[in-house]
Design an enzyme around this catalytic site. Structure first.
Site, mmCIF file in Angstrom:
data_model
loop_
_atom_site.group_PDB
_atom_site.id
_atom_site.type_symbol
_atom_site.label_atom_id
_atom_site.label_comp_id
_atom_site.label_asym_id
_atom_site.label_seq_id
_atom_site.Cartn_x
_atom_site.Cartn_y
_atom_site.Cartn_z
ATOM 1 N N GLU A 69 -3.142 -0.625 -0.031
ATOM 2 C CA GLU A 69 -4.466 -0.889 -0.593
ATOM 3 C C GLU A 69 -5.017 -2.221 -0.096
ATOM 4 O O GLU A 69 -5.407 -3.093 -0.882
ATOM 5 C CB GLU A 69 -4.430 -0.838 -2.134
ATOM 6 C CG GLU A 69 -5.745 -0.401 -2.728
ATOM 7 C CD GLU A 69 -5.684 -0.109 -4.226
ATOM 8 O OE1 GLU A 69 -6.768 0.080 -4.799
ATOM 9 O OE2 GLU A 69 -4.580 -0.042 -4.796
ATOM 10 N N ASN A 83 1.755 -3.105 -3.457
ATOM 11 C CA ASN A 83 0.340 -2.736 -3.463
ATOM 12 C C ASN A 83 -0.445 -4.002 -3.778
ATOM 13 O O ASN A 83 -0.487 -4.461 -4.912
ATOM 14 C CB ASN A 83 0.070 -1.645 -4.494
ATOM 15 C CG ASN A 83 -1.388 -1.202 -4.498
ATOM 16 O OD1 ASN A 83 -2.298 -2.002 -4.406
ATOM 17 N ND2 ASN A 83 -1.596 0.108 -4.625
ATOM 18 N N ASP A 88 3.434 2.879 -2.498
ATOM 19 C CA ASP A 88 2.853 3.304 -3.771
ATOM 20 C C ASP A 88 2.701 4.819 -3.704
ATOM 21 O O ASP A 88 1.803 5.333 -3.038
ATOM 22 C CB ASP A 88 1.508 2.614 -3.973
ATOM 23 C CG ASP A 88 0.807 3.025 -5.258
ATOM 24 O OD1 ASP A 88 1.344 3.904 -5.966
ATOM 25 O OD2 ASP A 88 -0.277 2.491 -5.541
ATOM 26 N N ASN A 91 2.048 6.763 -6.298
ATOM 27 C CA ASN A 91 1.150 7.266 -7.337
ATOM 28 C C ASN A 91 1.746 8.469 -8.066
ATOM 29 O O ASN A 91 1.049 9.427 -8.397
ATOM 30 C CB ASN A 91 -0.219 7.611 -6.746
ATOM 31 C CG ASN A 91 -1.173 6.423 -6.779
ATOM 32 O OD1 ASN A 91 -1.246 5.703 -7.770
ATOM 33 N ND2 ASN A 91 -1.882 6.197 -5.691
ATOM 34 N N ASP A 127 -2.362 -5.566 -9.830
ATOM 35 C CA ASP A 127 -1.800 -4.912 -11.011
ATOM 36 C C ASP A 127 -0.431 -4.304 -10.720
ATOM 37 O O ASP A 127 0.185 -3.703 -11.609
ATOM 38 C CB ASP A 127 -2.755 -3.854 -11.574
ATOM 39 C CG ASP A 127 -3.413 -3.008 -10.505
ATOM 40 O OD1 ASP A 127 -3.019 -3.106 -9.324
ATOM 41 O OD2 ASP A 127 -4.342 -2.240 -10.840
ATOM 42 N N HIS A 128 0.060 -4.446 -9.496
ATOM 43 C CA HIS A 128 1.420 -4.056 -9.121
ATOM 44 C C HIS A 128 2.279 -5.305 -8.950
ATOM 45 O O HIS A 128 1.757 -6.412 -8.767
ATOM 46 C CB HIS A 128 1.438 -3.295 -7.794
ATOM 47 C CG HIS A 128 0.745 -1.980 -7.834
ATOM 48 N ND1 HIS A 128 1.409 -0.773 -7.739
ATOM 49 C CD2 HIS A 128 -0.575 -1.662 -7.934
ATOM 50 C CE1 HIS A 128 0.545 0.216 -7.774
ATOM 51 N NE2 HIS A 128 -0.673 -0.292 -7.903
ATOM 52 N N ASP A 153 5.894 2.655 -7.693
ATOM 53 C CA ASP A 153 6.207 2.117 -6.371
ATOM 54 C C ASP A 153 7.686 2.392 -6.094
ATOM 55 O O ASP A 153 8.556 1.931 -6.838
ATOM 56 C CB ASP A 153 5.922 0.623 -6.320
ATOM 57 C CG ASP A 153 4.473 0.315 -6.674
ATOM 58 O OD1 ASP A 153 3.629 0.370 -5.768
ATOM 59 O OD2 ASP A 153 4.196 0.031 -7.864
#
Length: 297
Positions: free
Chosen positions: A37, A10, A150, A152, A250-251, A221
């Site tokens: 993203e 991501n 991802d 989520n 942030d991944h 992930d």
């Protein structure tokens, strides 16, 4: 046969994070990459920079949010599907599928679902149901396949540093976790958990409260491999060092290695096909307002 590396990442804004992406590609040299993203329209996708780095690409962008892409080192992915079936009115760019190096790759960005309850969480569950239905056709199709991205979803409390801090978050809700379990029940293998059953293997650390510095992470992930690919799985891991770079997502990239065939396995030099030309579509010109004045004769 050769050892191939497939990663999901991501990127959280491909134009902003492009230097980080290129640094990771040069260091890790994955053969297949699923990106999520993108936060960019199709015309803004950095196809020239990625080709210079040795990667062909497919992408499905969207302004400001969403967007997915599949990269192939020394080759160009062959698209098989753009978007999940089941809802012709869904305009969000969250699923892209292609044949790459002999593997069918589904790149997905499952909806976050916050705040919940509410319409965003309802959309998350409905999208998950569509994914489960489509995944059933891929799981036992007789060809190696992977669903990477991802999700989520934090599958269990073992996959998060402290579940008490996230009890109301959509990532931990029992409805989402139950759907992830249903997906695995089709015959998919959670590659990262299968290779590391006793380690949390976080893939995401948000930007708040020094979560990265404290290793307060989550595993959201995932790379799911079908029964055809699972016996060829060699290893799985997380490139945590990428999360520590300046200006990073942030991944962190999450990857698997497996035996397979690369574009150059036949010993011939592979020449990447020409890059596709993306022409921006100009918005329609507004119609001129009709004058309310009458002509004087």
């Amino acid at each position: 046969m050769s050892v191939l590396k497939l990663a999901t990442y991501n990127i959280n804004g491909i134009r902003t994070r492009l230097p980080v992406l290129l640094e990771w590609l040069a260091e890790a040299t994955p053969d297949i990459v699923c990106l999520q993203e993108l936060k960019a329209v199709d015309a803004d996708f950095p196809v020239a920079e990625l080709r210079a780095a040795g990667y062909g690409a497919l992408w499905h962008g969207q302004r400001s949010w969403n967007g997915v892409a599949i990269l192939a080192r020394g080759s160009v992915p062959l698209e098989s599907r753009r978007g999940l079936p089941g809802d012709p009115d869904d305009t969000q760019s969250r699923y892209l599928e292609a044949a790459v190096h002999g593997v069918l790759v589904g790149c997905l960005y499952l909806p976050n679902g916050n705040p919940q309850p509410g319409p965003k969480f309802d959309y998350k569950l409905a999208w998950f149901d569509r994914l489960i239905a489509h995944a059933a056709t891929l799981c036992n199709a007789g060809i190696p396949a992977v669903l990477a991205g991802d999700y989520n979803v934090v599958p269990t409390d073992f996959d998060i540093y402290n579940p008490k801090s996230w009890l109301k978050d959509a990532l931990l809700q029992p409805e989402a976790r139950a759907r992830y379990t249903r997906l695995l029940g089709q015959g998919w293998t959670d590659a990262l958990r299968a290779r590391h059953p006793d380690q949390p293997m976080f893939t995401f650390w948000d930007y708040f409260r020094q979560h990265w510095q404290r290793d307060a992470g989550l595993r959201i992930d995932h790379l799911l491999v079908n029964p055809e690919l699972a016996p060829r799985l060699l290893d799985a891991g997380v490139d945590r060092w990428v999360r520590g770079l300046e200006g990073t997502s942030d991944h962190a990239p999450t990857w698997i290695t497996f035996t397979g065939y690369a574009a150059t396995d036949d010993g011939d030099d592979y020449e990447m096909p020409p890059a596709p030309v993306i022409t921006p579509i100009a918005p329609p010109k507004p119609a001129k307002a009709k004058s309310s004045k009458r002509k004087v004769r």
